[in-house]
Design a protein around this motif. Structure first.
Motif, PDB file in Angstrom:
ATOM      1  N   ALA A 240       0.841  -1.022   0.376  1.00  5.92           N
ATOM      2  CA  ALA A 240       0.398   0.176  -0.263  1.00  5.92           C
ATOM      3  C   ALA A 240       1.262   1.358  -0.047  1.00  5.92           C
ATOM      4  CB  ALA A 240      -0.351  -0.016   1.233  1.00  5.92           C
ATOM      5  N   ILE A 241       1.647   0.564   0.293  1.00  3.46           N
ATOM      6  CA  ILE A 241       3.209   2.591   0.561  1.00  3.46           C
ATOM      7  C   ILE A 241       4.252   2.775  -0.587  1.00  3.46           C
ATOM      8  CG2 ILE A 241       4.730   3.266   2.077  1.00  3.46           C
ATOM      9  CD1 ILE A 241       4.507   1.644   4.517  1.00  3.46           C
ATOM     10  N   ALA A 242       3.639   1.552  -1.294  1.00  2.00           N
ATOM     11  CA  ALA A 242       4.585   1.651  -2.404  1.00  2.00           C
ATOM     12  C   ALA A 242       3.575   2.392  -3.547  1.00  2.00           C
ATOM     13  CB  ALA A 242       4.998   0.132  -2.327  1.00  2.00           C
ATOM     14  N   ALA A 243       2.392   2.122  -3.042  1.00  2.74           N
ATOM     15  CA  ALA A 243       2.015   2.619  -4.464  1.00  2.74           C
ATOM     16  C   ALA A 243       0.912   3.718  -4.434  1.00  2.74           C
ATOM     17  CB  ALA A 243      -0.766   1.498  -4.607  1.00  2.74           C
ATOM     18  N   VAL A 244       1.445   4.408  -3.167  1.00  6.27           N
ATOM     19  CA  VAL A 244       1.229   5.869  -2.806  1.00  6.27           C
ATOM     20  C   VAL A 244       1.861   6.520  -3.816  1.00  6.27           C
ATOM     21  CG1 VAL A 244       1.247   7.179  -1.396  1.00  6.27           C
ATOM     22  CG2 VAL A 244      -0.310   5.529  -0.976  1.00  6.27           C
ATOM     23  N   ALA A 245       3.050   5.792  -3.608  1.00 10.12           N
ATOM     24  CA  ALA A 245       4.587   6.589  -3.525  1.00 10.12           C
ATOM     25  C   ALA A 245       5.169   6.571  -5.816  1.00 10.12           C
ATOM     26  CB  ALA A 245       6.014   5.387  -3.091  1.00 10.12           C
ATOM     27  N   TYR A 246       4.356   5.027  -5.440  1.00 14.22           N
ATOM     28  CA  TYR A 246       4.436   5.449  -7.372  1.00 14.22           C
ATOM     29  C   TYR A 246       3.597   5.945  -8.026  1.00 14.22           C
ATOM     30  CZ  TYR A 246       4.311   2.768 -11.993  1.00 14.22           C
ATOM     31  OH  TYR A 246       4.985   2.770 -13.379  1.00 14.22           O
ATOM     32  N   SER A 247       1.752   5.847  -7.388  1.00 18.22           N
ATOM     33  CA  SER A 247       1.570   6.975  -7.522  1.00 18.22           C
ATOM     34  C   SER A 247       1.419   8.953  -7.279  1.00 18.22           C
ATOM     35  CB  SER A 247       0.033   6.967  -7.351  1.00 18.22           C
ATOM     36  OG  SER A 247      -0.842   6.315  -6.893  1.00 18.22           O
ATOM     37  N   LEU A 248       2.708   9.113  -6.382  1.00 18.24           N
ATOM     38  CA  LEU A 248       3.216  10.125  -6.211  1.00 18.24           C
ATOM     39  C   LEU A 248       3.547  10.543  -7.685  1.00 18.24           C
ATOM     40  CD1 LEU A 248       3.546  10.600  -2.948  1.00 18.24           C
ATOM     41  CD2 LEU A 248       2.243  12.397  -4.048  1.00 18.24           C
ATOM     42  N   CYS A 249       4.707   9.538  -7.835  1.00 17.87           N
ATOM     43  CA  CYS A 249       5.678   9.628  -8.237  1.00 17.87           C
ATOM     44  C   CYS A 249       5.797  10.263 -10.339  1.00 17.87           C
ATOM     45  CB  CYS A 249       6.594   8.401  -8.902  1.00 17.87           C
ATOM     46  SG  CYS A 249       7.953   7.934  -7.206  1.00 17.87           S
ATOM     47  N   LEU A 250       4.057   9.428 -10.548  1.00 16.77           N
ATOM     48  CA  LEU A 250       3.397   9.450 -11.569  1.00 16.77           C
ATOM     49  C   LEU A 250       2.879  10.759 -11.917  1.00 16.77           C
ATOM     50  CD1 LEU A 250       1.632   5.669 -12.576  1.00 16.77           C
ATOM     51  CD2 LEU A 250       3.773   6.679 -12.911  1.00 16.77           C
ATOM     52  N   GLY A 251       2.303  10.890 -11.320  1.00 20.82           N
ATOM     53  CA  GLY A 251       1.485  12.644 -10.518  1.00 20.82           C
ATOM     54  C   GLY A 251       2.359  13.633 -11.291  1.00 20.82           C
ATOM     55  N   LEU A 252       3.292  13.450 -10.147  1.00 14.08           N
ATOM     56  CA  LEU A 252       4.523  14.526 -10.390  1.00 14.08           C
ATOM     57  C   LEU A 252       5.018  14.995 -11.002  1.00 14.08           C
ATOM     58  CD1 LEU A 252       5.239  14.891  -5.867  1.00 14.08           C
ATOM     59  CD2 LEU A 252       3.586  15.984  -6.999  1.00 14.08           C
ATOM     60  N   PHE A 253       5.824  13.835 -10.740  1.00 12.44           N
ATOM     61  CA  PHE A 253       7.438  13.688 -12.391  1.00 12.44           C
ATOM     62  C   PHE A 253       7.326  13.760 -13.691  1.00 12.44           C
ATOM     63  CE2 PHE A 253       8.621  12.813  -7.881  1.00 12.44           C
ATOM     64  CZ  PHE A 253       8.850  14.808  -7.328  1.00 12.44           C
ATOM     65  N   VAL A 254       6.055  12.261 -13.543  1.00 12.30           N
ATOM     66  CA  VAL A 254       5.667  11.420 -14.886  1.00 12.30           C
ATOM     67  C   VAL A 254       5.350  12.648 -16.048  1.00 12.30           C
ATOM     68  CG1 VAL A 254       5.611   9.795 -16.443  1.00 12.30           C
ATOM     69  CG2 VAL A 254       7.030   9.813 -14.276  1.00 12.30           C
ATOM     70  N   TYR A 255       3.545  12.444 -15.302  1.00 13.62           N
ATOM     71  CA  TYR A 255       2.602  13.389 -16.466  1.00 13.62           C
ATOM     72  C   TYR A 255       2.540  14.824 -15.264  1.00 13.62           C
ATOM     73  CZ  TYR A 255       1.416   8.563 -17.197  1.00 13.62           C
ATOM     74  OH  TYR A 255       1.714   7.225 -17.685  1.00 13.62           O
ATOM     75  N   ARG A 256       2.913  15.396 -14.308  1.00 16.13           N
ATOM     76  CA  ARG A 256       3.142  16.734 -13.773  1.00 16.13           C
ATOM     77  C   ARG A 256       1.606  17.075 -14.142  1.00 16.13           C
ATOM     78  NH1 ARG A 256       8.269  19.071 -17.192  1.00 16.13           N
ATOM     79  NH2 ARG A 256       9.576  17.390 -16.026  1.00 16.13           N
ATOM     80  N   THR A 257       0.685  16.241 -13.620  1.00 18.64           N
ATOM     81  CA  THR A 257      -0.964  16.417 -13.509  1.00 18.64           C
ATOM     82  C   THR A 257      -1.129  16.369 -11.455  1.00 18.64           C
ATOM     83  OG1 THR A 257      -1.124  14.539 -13.650  1.00 18.64           O
ATOM     84  CG2 THR A 257      -1.488  15.269 -15.790  1.00 18.64           C
ATOM     85  N   LEU A 258       0.122  16.740 -11.631  1.00 18.99           N
ATOM     86  CA  LEU A 258      -0.399  16.741  -9.209  1.00 18.99           C
ATOM     87  C   LEU A 258      -0.031  18.086  -9.177  1.00 18.99           C
ATOM     88  CD1 LEU A 258      -0.467  13.660  -7.700  1.00 18.99           C
ATOM     89  CD2 LEU A 258      -2.964  15.033  -8.335  1.00 18.99           C
ATOM     90  N   SER A 259      -0.514  19.042  -8.659  1.00 20.12           N
ATOM     91  CA  SER A 259      -0.057  19.664  -7.335  1.00 20.12           C
ATOM     92  C   SER A 259      -0.380  19.692  -6.301  1.00 20.12           C
ATOM     93  CB  SER A 259      -1.022  21.478  -8.615  1.00 20.12           C
ATOM     94  OG  SER A 259      -1.980  20.871  -7.131  1.00 20.12           O
TER      95      SER A 259
END
Length: 425
Positions: A240-259
């Motif tokens: 579960a912790i890994a899922a959050v970390a991976y989701s944050l990486c995708l949203g912040l650094f890969v797709y840059r759709t998260l603020s």
């Protein structure tokens, strides 16, 4: 006699509209005061009920689902599912189911599926000329796959209460979840032939490859979570912790759709949802302790055995009880109340706790599609603008394949037990 007061107070509070956690806690307090025990027993058992390492997975899985929705990853999942199965008759109906299967490996919650993918799916189906009722019905039914395919919030809570391996429960949910998807896709095919729904578009290898390329990183999420748990790399909590970390990486650094502002909002929503779940678990812990200390499960088993000793009849009675309770009670609350009473009865008849957990959760998922509670229906009514009563009618035909799968899983244990037996035993 005090046990009767326990259930009477609980029933009155629920009918009066009190929150489930409050109803469970107050009913337990009344019983303890009438029984002459110190009131600190309530606090002691409530704290003990949530003092469990596996429960740490709950907020992280909730947060991972919120992050996926907020960062727009659900759109990429829908596009990939559309390229993969949209060419079939009633294509967007199949896409609906396929997208839910993929999203199930990320969120583990039916309401998150309905709220995240539901709006995208219903809007796309309406634009393509599908009936609104059909669109809402298949969206509601497919969202119930989420808590069966791992990871699953209800299975985590059940595993803690039943003292059963969460890894085995996750492994046991994979085949049943795929069976649910298959049954729903068969239903979509039947409706599509009768109503002459079109194919979404011809299969195109180039579009499929392109959509797969855009979705490959989100598609890695269930592989990381489920694969890590089943191979022993992660515990469910660590996954579960890994899922959050991976989701944050995708949203912040890969797709840059998260603020950072969105992350703060996601965190607030996660805290709110987690707090409500933990309050229910804490309150139900003292309730379950009272039931266990007063041997309510044994008394219930004795009554059932006096009525019939046929295993099939006992299973049908238990499933009917769960189905009725699921129509009136939120899933987590129902799990925490029913498990201490029904699991000992099931085990007396040689039913494995892992197998029982799967059929219990699926039964309660069907309850999410039925009034008066029907949380999934309320969510879809909100996102689609369709009245709640119409959502109920639209979803009713799709209960048939889900009930068929429930019956199969109940009486063919190998469907849920083969994979955990292969991996863990």
């Amino acid at each position: 006699m005090s046990i009767l007061y326990l259930f009477l107070v609980l029933f009155i509070l629920l009918i009066a509209g009190a929150p489930v956690a409050v109803a469970l806690g107050l009913a337990s307090l009344v019983f303890i005061l009438l029984d002459g025990m110190p009131s600190l027993v309530v606090l002691h058992n409530m704290v003990g009920g949530i003092n469990s390492f596996p429960l740490i997975a709950v907020p992280f899985f909730i947060m991972a689902g919120h992050l996926m929705n907020t960062s727009g990853i659900t759109t990429k999942i829908f596009a990939f599912a559309r390229a993969a199965v949209g060419w079939m008759y009633g294509g967007l109906g199949h896409v609906n189911v396929g997208a839910s299967v993929i999203f199930a490996g990320m969120s583990g919650a039916a309401v998150a599926d309905a709220g995240g993918l539901g709006n995208i799916e219903i809007r796309a189906m309406k634009d393509a000329g599908y009936d609104t009722d059909f669109s809402v019905g298949i969206t509601a039914a497919s969202s119930t796959i989420g808590p069966i395919i791992p990871p699953s919030l209800p299975l985590v809570v059940y595993g803690v209460i039943a003292d059963t391996s969460i890894g085995q429960l996750f492994a046991a949910g994979l085949i049943p979840g795929l069976l649910m998807a298959t049954a729903l896709m068969i239903m979509v095919s039947v409706f599509s032939r009768i109503r002459k729904y079109p194919r979404d578009e011809r299969f195109s290898l180039s579009i499929f490859i392109s959509s797969f390329g855009h979705a490959i990183l989100p598609l890695m999420t269930p592989i990381i979570i489920v694969g890590g748990i089943l191979t022993g790399v992660f515990t469910p909590t660590e996954a579960a912790i890994a899922a959050v970390a991976y989701s944050l990486c995708l949203g912040l650094f890969v797709y840059r759709t998260l603020s950072w502002k969105q992350i703060l909002k996601v965190s607030q929503d996660t805290v709110e949802t987690t707090a409500s779940i933990m309050m229910i678990v804490a309150a139900s812990s003292i309730f379950a302790w009272i039931l266990t200390a007063n041997q309510v499960a044994q008394a219930f088993a004795t009554e059932l055995l006096s009525f019939t000793q046929d295993k099939t009849a006992i299973l049908l009675i238990i499933m009917l009880i769960v189905l009725v309770v699921g129509c009136f009670m939120e899933t987590i609350a129902a799990i925490t109340i029913l498990t201490p009473v029904l699991l000992p009865v099931a085990m007396q008849f040689g039913i494995d706790p892992v197998h029982f957990g799967i059929i219990l959760i699926l039964n309660l998922m069907i309850g999410l599609l039925t009034p008066p509670v029907g949380m999934v229906l309320y969510v879809l009514s909100k996102v689609s603008g369709v009245p709640f009563e119409r959502c109920v009618i639209a979803t009713a035909p799709f209960l048939v394949p889900l009930i068929i799968v429930l019956v199969l899983l109940t009486f063919i244990p190998a469907l849920s037990m083969w994979l955990p037996t292969l991996i863990y035993r």
